[in-house]
Each structure stands twice: as C-alpha cells, then as structure tokens.
Motif scaffolding. Sequence first.
Motif, PDB file in Angstrom:
ATOM      1  N   SER A 107       0.839  -1.216   0.000  1.00 18.72           N
ATOM      2  CA  SER A 107       0.000   0.000   0.000  1.00 18.72           C
ATOM      3  C   SER A 107       0.867   1.257   0.000  1.00 18.72           C
ATOM      4  O   SER A 107       0.552   2.234  -0.687  1.00 18.72           O
ATOM      5  N   ILE A 108       1.953   1.248   0.726  1.00 15.21           N
ATOM      6  CA  ILE A 108       2.780   2.460   0.763  1.00 15.21           C
ATOM      7  C   ILE A 108       3.547   2.620  -0.552  1.00 15.21           C
ATOM      8  O   ILE A 108       3.758   3.742  -1.034  1.00 15.21           O
ATOM      9  N   LEU A 109       3.920   1.497  -1.162  1.00 16.91           N
ATOM     10  CA  LEU A 109       4.609   1.591  -2.458  1.00 16.91           C
ATOM     11  C   LEU A 109       3.648   2.072  -3.549  1.00 16.91           C
ATOM     12  O   LEU A 109       4.027   2.870  -4.416  1.00 16.91           O
ATOM     13  N   ASP A 110       2.413   1.615  -3.501  1.00 16.61           N
ATOM     14  CA  ASP A 110       1.406   2.102  -4.461  1.00 16.61           C
ATOM     15  C   ASP A 110       1.211   3.609  -4.299  1.00 16.61           C
ATOM     16  O   ASP A 110       1.110   4.355  -5.283  1.00 16.61           O
ATOM     17  N   ALA A 111       1.166   4.038  -3.046  1.00 16.23           N
ATOM     18  CA  ALA A 111       0.981   5.470  -2.784  1.00 16.23           C
ATOM     19  C   ALA A 111       2.196   6.257  -3.272  1.00 16.23           C
ATOM     20  O   ALA A 111       2.046   7.357  -3.819  1.00 16.23           O
ATOM     21  N   ALA A 112       3.375   5.697  -3.087  1.00 20.67           N
ATOM     22  CA  ALA A 112       4.596   6.380  -3.549  1.00 20.67           C
ATOM     23  C   ALA A 112       4.575   6.519  -5.066  1.00 20.67           C
ATOM     24  O   ALA A 112       4.904   7.573  -5.622  1.00 20.67           O
ATOM     25  N   LYS A 113       4.158   5.456  -5.737  1.00 16.08           N
ATOM     26  CA  LYS A 113       4.090   5.484  -7.205  1.00 16.08           C
ATOM     27  C   LYS A 113       3.071   6.533  -7.670  1.00 16.08           C
ATOM     28  O   LYS A 113       3.347   7.325  -8.573  1.00 16.08           O
ATOM     29  N   LYS A 114       1.922   6.545  -7.031  1.00 17.78           N
ATOM     30  CA  LYS A 114       0.862   7.467  -7.398  1.00 17.78           C
ATOM     31  C   LYS A 114       1.300   8.924  -7.213  1.00 17.78           C
ATOM     32  O   LYS A 114       0.902   9.815  -7.968  1.00 17.78           O
ATOM     33  N   ASN A 115       2.130   9.145  -6.195  1.00 19.08           N
ATOM     34  CA  ASN A 115       2.552  10.525  -5.874  1.00 19.08           C
ATOM     35  C   ASN A 115       3.939  10.867  -6.421  1.00 19.08           C
ATOM     36  O   ASN A 115       4.554  11.835  -5.967  1.00 19.08           O
ATOM     37  N   ASP A 116       4.426  10.051  -7.367  1.00 15.80           N
ATOM     38  CA  ASP A 116       5.726  10.303  -8.001  1.00 15.80           C
ATOM     39  C   ASP A 116       6.853  10.477  -6.986  1.00 15.80           C
ATOM     40  O   ASP A 116       7.679  11.380  -7.082  1.00 15.80           O
ATOM     41  N   ILE A 117       6.873   9.608  -6.010  1.00 10.02           N
ATOM     42  CA  ILE A 117       7.933   9.645  -4.991  1.00 10.02           C
ATOM     43  C   ILE A 117       9.043   8.681  -5.416  1.00 10.02           C
ATOM     44  O   ILE A 117       8.772   7.554  -5.835  1.00 10.02           O
ATOM     45  N   PHE A 118      10.276   9.135  -5.286  1.00  5.93           N
ATOM     46  CA  PHE A 118      11.428   8.300  -5.633  1.00  5.93           C
ATOM     47  C   PHE A 118      11.564   7.194  -4.580  1.00  5.93           C
ATOM     48  O   PHE A 118      11.518   7.459  -3.371  1.00  5.93           O
ATOM     49  N   VAL A 119      11.732   5.960  -5.029  1.00  2.30           N
ATOM     50  CA  VAL A 119      11.802   4.820  -4.104  1.00  2.30           C
ATOM     51  C   VAL A 119      13.197   4.191  -4.165  1.00  2.30           C
ATOM     52  O   VAL A 119      13.675   3.827  -5.240  1.00  2.30           O
TER      53      VAL A 119
END
Lengths: 191, 347
Positions: A107-119
């Motif tokens: 869920s947090i990775l999906d949110a990061a992807k949705k918000n264009d956050i660098f992982v």
Amino acid sequence: MDRRMSNLRFAAVVVIAALVLTPVLAVAAPKPGKPALITSAGQSTDGLILKTVMTDKATGETIPFEKLAKPEDLKGIRTLIVSVGLSSKGLGAAGINVDQEKARVRSILDAAKKNDIFVIMVHIGGTARRGAGSDEFATLVADYAHHIFVVRAGNDDGFFTRLAQKNKIPLTEVDDRIAMGPAIMKLLNTK
Amino acid sequence: MRRMSRTVCAVFAAALVMAVAVAPALAEPIIHDVRPGYGVTGIGWISDYHAPLRGSAVDTRVYYLDSKVEGPTTLVLGGTHSNEIAGIMAATLLVERAVVTTGRLIVVPYANASGASYADTYHPEIGYYSLTTESGVRVFRYGDRLTNPEHQGPDADKYIHYPSGQEFPGYEARNLDRAHPGKADGNLTQQLAYAYHQLLLEEKVDVAFDLHEAGPTSRLANMVVANPKNIDFAVMAIVDLEMQGIVMNVEHSSDTFHGLSHREWGDTTPAASYLIETPNPAQASNAINPDVVNDKVNPLSRRTATHLATIDAVLNAHELLDGKRTRWVGLPSYEELVSDGLEEYLR
C-alpha cells in the motif's frame, strides 16, 4: 490523394506530439531528494540500523524512520527508502504477521508510485538477512524501486543484480553497513 | 489396623517427598576460581535474594563494584550456560580488573553454578581449560549448559514454563535461560531464575546483560538480542562496534518464545535487557576436539573482548540517549585483549 494527405497529417501530429510529450514525460520521472522517509519491509532491525548510519553524528541530522509507515506518512516526502529484511521476531514486536506486513508495504509503495515519490530499496543485512522470506520482500519492493543499494556480502549470488537488471534500475554496492549511510545521502543530495 | 497401615504409608510417602524436595538443598555451593580485584566493594550470594537457595548447588557469588558516585546500576551475568565460557571470562575480568567510577556494577560470573559442576555433555573430553597467568596456571571448568541432574532430580517428559504455560522438552527444566522470570516454589532452576528476578528488582538494576555463546555458523553467533523496549540502544551499539571493526548483528526478543532473560527481564522489571552471543568453536555441530581457548578463528581472548566491547558500546548508547551510564576503568581495550591474550589480564 485526400486520403494520403489525411494519413500524412495524422503521422505529423503523432510525431509532433511525441516530440513535445517526451521531454514532459522525462521531467515527470521522480528524482531523489529530501525530505525522505525510511520504512521497513519485513520488520528486521535493519531499518533502524539504516537510520543510525544515515545520522550525521556531528549535526544530529537524520532521516526519520517509521517502521510501520502508512500512505498518509508520505505527505511532503520526496524519497521513500525501504529497508528490506524479514524477521519473525520483528514482526512479533510490531504486532503484525507477514501477510499484514506485505499488504502494508504494497500500500505504501502504491501510494509512492501514485505521488511520483522516488523509491530506494536497501538491503543492509548481508548474508544474515537473506532467505526466501527476505527475498520475497525484495522482489516486491524492487518492482517499485528507482535505485537499489546493497551491502556487497548480501549480493554474493547476484540476486540484487538480477533484480536491478529486470527492473532496469541502477544498483549500488557498498562494502559494509557504515558505508551505506554516506552512499544514500550522496544520492539524496544530488542536485 | 488397616487404617493405621494407610496412615503409616501416607506419613512415609510424605517424608519421602519432602526428602526428595530438600535433597538439592543438601549440596554445597561450588566455589570457582574468581579473584576479586580492588574494585570489588562487596561480595554476596544469589541466595541473599531467595533464601531457600542457601547451601544449594546453584548458590553462587554475587560481586558488587560500587563507585559511591551517583549513576545507573548495571548487572552482568556470565555462565548462565557453563559451556559458554567467553561470557564467564568477561564477567571474571570485570570482577578482577574493573574499578567502577560512576554508578554500580553487579557481576555474577557463574550464574548457574550447578551447570559448572559437571563436564559438558557434548564435549566431556574438554572437562577443564587452563590459562597461564602471571600468578601461575589457572584452571576453569568447561561445564554443561544445564543444571546438574544430580542437583535437580530427573527430568519430566515435558517442562511447562511459568508463567506463560509454554511447553518445552523435559530437559529444558534445567535450563536457566528457559526459566525466567522464575518461580519462588518451582524446581531448583526456576528458583534460581526467581532469585535473579528479585536481584533485578531489589537492586533497581537499570541495564542487564546475560552473556552467551553459540556455534560459529549459528545465526546467533556475534549477535545482540534486545528486548524490544531497548532495541534502539542495541542498534546504536552495533553501528558503533562496526566503526571499530567489530561486526555484530542485532535482533528483537521473540514474543512467542518464553523464559529467556532478555525477554522476561525486560518485560517484568524496569531494566533494559540484552543478551550477547559470541562464536564458540565447541558449539559447532560437527566439532571434533575443539580448542575452546586457542581456536585460530575464534580464540577465547577475542570472544571475551567482543563481550566486553559490546557491553561498553551498549552503555555508551545509553549515555548518549539517557545521559548516563555505569562507567569503569582498569580493563584492557578490545585490541589489547585480542593481541595480548586473556592471560595477561586475569589475576
């Protein structure tokens, strides 16, 4: 004749659109930077170790660590650092089971992807933190990651190299846990 | 007549039960070779914390090193398992060399003295190990992991941990590190664990260490296990150690495995609790004629130095975050102990 002209016009529009949109899409790709947040994937102590090695002893400046970070914790965050390592004792200490942890991480990775956050995916635990369970979390996180960092001993079998190749992302190997902090900080401080 | 006979039988049976129950208490305490240094300000017994243990084979000396300067109290146990000798040597060095300058240090080198009354079951050929110090040859027992069955009596089929109710194989009834926090009227090993629990409470221990060893290829070798409430200190410590070139790992206490010191002490007393493991060549599953002192990869001096360096690093982390730690002088550095050998620093 008209039909040929129409096809040519369509082709021209496609080419122009591609030329215009390509730079826009390139700009939209997330870039590393601060503020950053560290979370765990698997609840080993490695996330806490990572926070410690990323803390500047002189200034006390650090990257926050939330072992059970949720999507709402990503507000204002530019980089999500995910420390991979499965520990049944860590799961127990956190009061969750492995399925709940997988769901949280996803869920947090999906949110990061949705918000264009660098992982950034990090494996700091060396051979001691390898195994089917930890590798499963690594595979999950790698699908979202833009960069992988690993302590060299943990990549003896090339597992993380293959993950990086499969996801077409860079891999940085460091000698030990102490070297991990400066290596990630360097990436976060890239202008 | 028949009633009389029943009464006699009942009295006889009761007497037999009492005799068996009291039998362990008839054994004498075992005195091991620990030579207190100038830093020792008091010597007591673990039975001071649970009187029924007085005169039993598990009664053991407790050494107090008090600076008389305000500060935290630290407890160090060696010899919970008597074959895990690096912890015993680290505790012995503290008793023989440390002079505490802040706070108070309480040390028990042979936490389960009964285990040190007989040879290790897996390597009975070792029996004893010796070190040649300036004062001559000193001989130490390479004991067993468990309380001597002669002192506790035969094992039942199952051992039920108190108070969790967790079930273990019967022989674990003699394992001190499956008995915490103990039981005042339990078996001999449970009573011993109870006495340590009382010590922790009565002496208001702030930080507690239980020193162990594991097989060199075990996941536990070179490990700090910490109660979850104090895991941050352990993490800081292992990073500090790695900067010194000492590689240790860290993990939480299990929440489903009961009876271990780090779990139960941390949960039932205010003390931050840690267990430290170093790699003992004799605990490898395939070890043949292991050299527990001069092993080329894991010599006793390095294992002992690792215990002491880890204790120091954890206390440094407490100082950094809590602003205080128990402090002492008089011990060799990690490098000195590794290069000069244990013999140089034992009295």
